[in-house]
Design an enzyme around this catalytic site. Sequence first.
Site, mmCIF file in Angstrom:
data_model
loop_
_atom_site.group_PDB
_atom_site.id
_atom_site.type_symbol
_atom_site.label_atom_id
_atom_site.label_comp_id
_atom_site.label_asym_id
_atom_site.label_seq_id
_atom_site.Cartn_x
_atom_site.Cartn_y
_atom_site.Cartn_z
ATOM 1 N N LYS A 247 0.845 -1.183 0.000
ATOM 2 C CA LYS A 247 0.000 0.000 0.000
ATOM 3 C C LYS A 247 0.883 1.236 0.000
ATOM 4 C CE LYS A 247 -3.303 2.439 2.992
ATOM 5 N NZ LYS A 247 -4.031 2.400 4.278
ATOM 6 N N SER B 91 6.382 6.178 -1.140
ATOM 7 C CA SER B 91 7.668 5.592 -1.548
ATOM 8 C C SER B 91 8.449 5.007 -0.382
ATOM 9 C CB SER B 91 8.536 6.635 -2.284
ATOM 10 O OG SER B 91 7.858 7.146 -3.423
ATOM 11 N N ARG B 92 7.746 4.674 0.677
ATOM 12 C CA ARG B 92 8.356 4.091 1.882
ATOM 13 C C ARG B 92 9.329 5.050 2.562
ATOM 14 N NH1 ARG B 92 4.574 1.498 0.992
ATOM 15 N NH2 ARG B 92 4.314 -0.772 1.050
ATOM 16 N N LEU B 93 9.243 6.340 2.274
ATOM 17 C CA LEU B 93 10.066 7.343 2.938
ATOM 18 C C LEU B 93 9.271 7.919 4.106
ATOM 19 C CD1 LEU B 93 11.616 9.082 -0.203
ATOM 20 C CD2 LEU B 93 12.567 7.232 1.195
#
Length: 210
Positions: A8, A188-190
Amino acid sequence: MNIADLRKSYEKAELNENASHADPLQQFEQWLQEAIAAEVPEPNAMTLATVASNLRPSTRVVLIKGYDARGIVWYTNYASQKGQELAGNPFAALQFHWVELERVVRIEGRVEKVSDEESDAYFHSRPLDSRIGAWASPQSQVIEGRTVLVTNAAKYAAQFMLNPPRPPHWGGYRLVPDQWQFWQGRKSRLHDRLRYTQEGDQWLRERLAP
């Protein structure tokens, strides 16, 4: 579907140093109240992690029943697995996961029992069936079947009627935080991740890589 393909993108909010509170308790209160207002399922549910004498960790879900500058409070059976583990190692960790808000709060610290007066006050505020249940369940012990619980509940209901006292093996714990972490999912998983570490009477706030 391959479970490895489940993913997600988190894009609902952000968490930065300038907009967050300098006091982690205030940040926690804001997020908790926002979770309640958003009507997420059981916003008061938290995972409690303890470590046994053999160094094996264990987790379970409990419900927060109070919080203030002294710490985070929940209630349980002192003779349960978690109670026995806390008696041997009084350090624990808590985690709140508000999935719908893409937020996680982690809290670590030393655990102590609340006062008898606090435990009594909360116990007597509970529904009658919950008070009877505290007597009926030998929590974490092996039982032969559900009939043990039903029989115990009937026994103690007949014994105490409408006024069951607080069991001597039941009461509250308070985790006194020395570290908090607030995690906000980002694209973006940041992700945003702020850690508060206690230094004397102050809190050091730092950003951690996600």
